[in-house]
Design a protein around this motif. Structure first.
Motif, mmCIF file in Angstrom:
data_model
loop_
_atom_site.group_PDB
_atom_site.id
_atom_site.type_symbol
_atom_site.label_atom_id
_atom_site.label_comp_id
_atom_site.label_asym_id
_atom_site.label_seq_id
_atom_site.Cartn_x
_atom_site.Cartn_y
_atom_site.Cartn_z
ATOM 1 N N ARG A 278 -4.144 1.533 -5.115
ATOM 2 C CA ARG A 278 -3.313 1.507 -3.900
ATOM 3 C C ARG A 278 -2.743 2.885 -3.554
ATOM 4 N NH1 ARG A 278 2.515 -0.044 -4.936
ATOM 5 N NH2 ARG A 278 2.781 0.197 -7.174
ATOM 6 N N PRO B 244 0.852 -1.179 0.000
ATOM 7 C CA PRO B 244 0.000 0.000 0.000
ATOM 8 C C PRO B 244 0.890 1.231 0.000
ATOM 9 C CG PRO B 244 -0.092 -1.127 2.112
ATOM 10 C CD PRO B 244 0.724 -1.983 1.206
ATOM 11 N N THR C 136 3.360 10.170 1.974
ATOM 12 C CA THR C 136 3.788 11.087 3.035
ATOM 13 C C THR C 136 4.561 12.279 2.480
ATOM 14 O OG1 THR C 136 5.632 9.608 3.276
ATOM 15 C CG2 THR C 136 3.908 9.446 4.949
ATOM 16 N N LEU D 138 -12.011 2.693 3.883
ATOM 17 C CA LEU D 138 -10.875 2.315 3.045
ATOM 18 C C LEU D 138 -10.925 0.810 2.790
ATOM 19 C CD1 LEU D 138 -8.034 4.426 4.735
ATOM 20 C CD2 LEU D 138 -9.398 4.999 2.706
ATOM 21 N N SER E 69 -11.712 0.619 7.952
ATOM 22 C CA SER E 69 -11.064 -0.151 6.905
ATOM 23 C C SER E 69 -11.817 -1.470 6.805
ATOM 24 C CB SER E 69 -9.614 -0.343 7.322
ATOM 25 O OG SER E 69 -9.016 -1.281 6.511
ATOM 26 N N VAL F 155 1.626 5.075 0.912
ATOM 27 C CA VAL F 155 1.198 6.214 1.732
ATOM 28 C C VAL F 155 1.968 7.443 1.266
ATOM 29 C CG1 VAL F 155 0.914 7.093 4.072
ATOM 30 C CG2 VAL F 155 0.824 4.640 3.632
ATOM 31 N N ARG G 164 -9.683 -2.950 2.686
ATOM 32 C CA ARG G 164 -8.734 -3.798 3.414
ATOM 33 C C ARG G 164 -8.210 -4.946 2.549
ATOM 34 N NH1 ARG G 164 -9.777 -6.743 8.571
ATOM 35 N NH2 ARG G 164 -11.932 -6.199 8.248
ATOM 36 N N ASN H 206 -5.939 4.774 -1.661
ATOM 37 C CA ASN H 206 -6.662 4.090 -0.593
ATOM 38 C C ASN H 206 -6.034 4.462 0.749
ATOM 39 O OD1 ASN H 206 -8.534 2.165 0.451
ATOM 40 N ND2 ASN H 206 -6.832 0.709 0.678
ATOM 41 N N ASN H 207 -6.110 5.759 1.085
ATOM 42 C CA ASN H 207 -5.479 6.184 2.334
ATOM 43 C C ASN H 207 -6.133 7.467 2.873
ATOM 44 O OD1 ASN H 207 -4.233 8.339 0.771
ATOM 45 N ND2 ASN H 207 -2.867 6.743 -0.014
ATOM 46 N N LYS H 208 -5.886 7.704 4.146
ATOM 47 C CA LYS H 208 -6.485 8.873 4.820
ATOM 48 C C LYS H 208 -6.011 10.168 4.175
ATOM 49 C CE LYS H 208 -7.267 6.919 9.357
ATOM 50 N NZ LYS H 208 -6.773 6.780 10.709
ATOM 51 N N GLU H 209 -4.768 10.132 3.710
ATOM 52 C CA GLU H 209 -4.204 11.339 3.112
ATOM 53 C C GLU H 209 -5.045 11.782 1.908
ATOM 54 O OE1 GLU H 209 -2.067 13.246 4.223
ATOM 55 O OE2 GLU H 209 -1.483 14.469 2.505
#
Ligand code: U2F
Length: 573
Positions: A498, A421, A425, A536, A518, A423, A538, A501-504
């Motif tokens: 992918r 996944p 950042t 999100l 999730s 992220v 899983r 699929n994140n909070k960001e």
């Protein structure tokens, strides 16, 4: 080893074998198109400019033609049975050979066992050593046979498998446990593959990879001569089997057509004209492919009755300068309401006999009308007789287009390495510290949706299609990502899920979430505006372009695509 293009097909022709009508049909086709393949190979070779291409060890196991699967197709080759699958397999074999890979072909379980190095005999005897192939192309029948004869090792090696699957498999049907729990279980699906390992005949759902086939190409001189020799009042009916003609209805649209045009057919018959074929039709009997092409070169109209669905013939007709007239389906046909699709691992809605022709080609080459409305039908015929069209073949159905696409898949698609996944950042806004290379705003508002152009300084080494092609959109409630991306001129790209699929991604979209859960659900990532709930995904196998839910707005990973080659993004080659 480096793969080198091949333009001589004699080795391939020997490999295909003999003794069955299906194999003879495929070999005739391979021979007939040999020059076209060779010219395409030379063009692609020049286009790729000496780029390194790995030579892969490839096994092609054509399950549906094995005796062990019952091989119902071969005996019908000369009797009007389905040929679409054979067209496609012939072209897949040719493409892999021409691209220069190391190819083995199996058409029986015995050959399969021999190539895999598993001892012959019944029962599941697992393959113990490493898999002797980089890639295995097969079909659903072949999967079943491999499961029986490779046993547990199939699971270990499944990332190397590609399943040729005419109508497509949606992620919800492919995931065994999810399909079983939520009513998506069919006889075919639930192999727990990455949905992109299923390869379809048309670009049906972007959840799968589009394999395709090829059609005959014409040079400028041939195009001109075809246009000059078109017989304006000549129609050919799409239907090589008498039962397809039942769809015409009594005194229905075929009669209307006959008021204007001379109607030709290529219906298989044994001794007499089948009763389903009206006396006014000039029936040529089932023709060899090259003779059908000649007939299509003269005809102005190629007319479908609603079946067969999604076959190669309409592309051949359009490539030979015909206008394809076909019925619109209201409501659309699908596995939920139509016998033919029942039990197929997809809920895709088929809006006409040939949705690709309708949506990707369209007017003036394709007319999709309501056959129950005789006025509409009548005026379509008159319009067709007035309209001049040029022969047209989308690039993705040319030999070069197919070679380009298959080359890209072979070199870039990798379902064996873990796709972690992602992220983001290190995403940064323009102007902020460390963000000096960011070319523009991260978020570009679009009507009713939000587009996100990821920063160019974000890299994901193994990403293909490259991350630069990603555009994030938000669907309406009840809308799938297939539709959402299409409505903005993009295509949904499941490989990009992918990255979003994140909070960001939710935060950047300024979605109001009271909770972020999730879960295992094929519509995720998504959010409910009303309940301020965000979800999100899983289970990466359930990333789905096709999914939708009336209560949720989905996060959709879209990408750009090349004109005439929807499988590839701009920077995908
Ligand atoms: C489709 O299979 P079909 O075989 O019914 O598809 P068609 O579009 O009719 O044509 C397949 C080939 O048959 C050839 C023609 C096409 O390439 O050149 N042909 C021919 O050689 N002589 C003739 O007189 C008429 C046609 C689809 F492809 C399958 O996947 C589906 O299973 C099937 C059912 O929907 O439809």
């Amino acid at each position: 080893r480096q793969a080198a293009f091949r333009t001589d097909l004699s080795v391939l022709l020997d490999q295909v074998g003999a003794g069955k009508e299906s194999l003879s049909f495929m070999k005739r086709r391979i021979r007939r198109l040999a020059q076209q393949w060779a010219a395409a190979a030379n063009r692609l070779d020049a286009k790729l400019e000496q780029r390194w291409r790995d030579q892969k060890k490839i096994l092609v196991h054509v399950g549906f033609l094995t005796e062990e699967s019952g091989d119902v197709f071969s005996p019908k080759v000369l009797k009007g049975g389905p040929l679409g699958e054979m067209v496609q397999w012939a072209d897949i074999l040719t493409a892999l050979h021409v691209l220069g890979h190391n190819l083995k072909i199996s058409m029986s379980v015995k050959e399969l066992q021999g190539f895999l190095g598993v001892p012959p005999g019944r029962g599941s005897c697992p393959l113990t050593g490493p898999l002797p192939f980089d890639l295995i192309y097969t079909d659903y029948h072949g999967m079943q046979q491999m499961k029986q004869h490779m046993g547990l090792s199939l699971k270990k090696h499944k990332c190397h498998i590609r399943v040729i699957d005419t109508f497509g498999t949606e992620p919800a049907y492919n995931h065994e446990e999810y399909a079983t729990l939520h009513g998506y279980r069919t006889n075919w699906g639930y192999w727990n593959l990455n949905a992109r390992q299923y390869m379809t005949m048309f670009p049906h759902t972007p959840d799968n990879s589009f394999m395709g086939f090829v059609s005959e190409e014409l040079n400028e001189t041939e195009k001109k001569s075809i246009q000059q020799n078109k017989v304006n009042n000549m129609a050919v009916v799409y239907g090589k089997e008498a039962s397809m003609w039942k769809l015409q209805g009594k005194d229905g649209f075929l009669q209307i057509l006959h008021n204007y045009m001379e109607v030709h057919g290529t219906v298989y018959y044994e001794t007499q004209r089948p009763p389903e074929v009206p006396a006014f039709v000039k029936n040529h009997g089932l023709l060899p492919q090259h003779e059908l092409q000649q007939l299509l070169r003269k005809a102005k109209l190629f007319i479908g009755f609603g079946f067969p669905y999604e076959g190669p013939a309409p592309l051949e007709a359009i490539a030979n300068g015909c206008i394809f007239l076909q019925p619109k389906f209201t409501p659309p046909h699908s596995s939920l309401n139509h016998e033919f699709f029942r039990g197929k691992p997809t809920s895709r809605e088929v809006s006409s006999q040939h949705p690709y022709a309708e949506q990707y080609i369209g007017r003036p080459h394709v007319m999709t009308v309501d056959y129950n409305n005789s006025l509409e039908f009548d005026s379509a015929i008159r319009e067709i007789m007035r309209t001049q069209v040029e022969p047209y073949l989308p690039y993705e159905y040319t030999c070069e287009g197919m070679l380009e696409r298959v080359h890209a898949y072979i070199q870039h698609q990798d379902f064996c390495s873990l796709e972690p996944p992602f992220v983001p950042t290190n995403l940064s806004r323009p102007g902020s510290a460390g963000g000096s290379r960011v070319p523009g705003p991260l978020f570009v508002p679009l009507p009713n949706s939000t587009a996100l152009g990821w920063a160019s300084n974000v890299t994901a080494p193994a990403a293909w299609p490259p991350l630069s092609s990603l555009r994030l959109l938000v669907s309406q409630e009840g809308q799938s990502c297939v539709e959402t991306c299409r409505s903005e001129g993009f295509i949904c790209e499941p490989a990009h899920f992918r990255f979003i699929n994140n909070k960001e991604a939710l935060r950047r979209l300024e979605v109001q979430c009271d909770v972020v859960d999730s879960e295992v659900n094929h519509i995720l990532p998504a959010f409910s505006v009303l309940r301020r709930e965000c979800g999100l995904q899983r289970e990466p196998l359930l990333f789905s372009c096709a999914g939708y839910s009336p209560k949720y707005r989905r996060l959709c990973p879209c990408r750009d695509f090349r004109r005439g080659q929807v499988a590839l993004c701009r920077d995908c080659l």
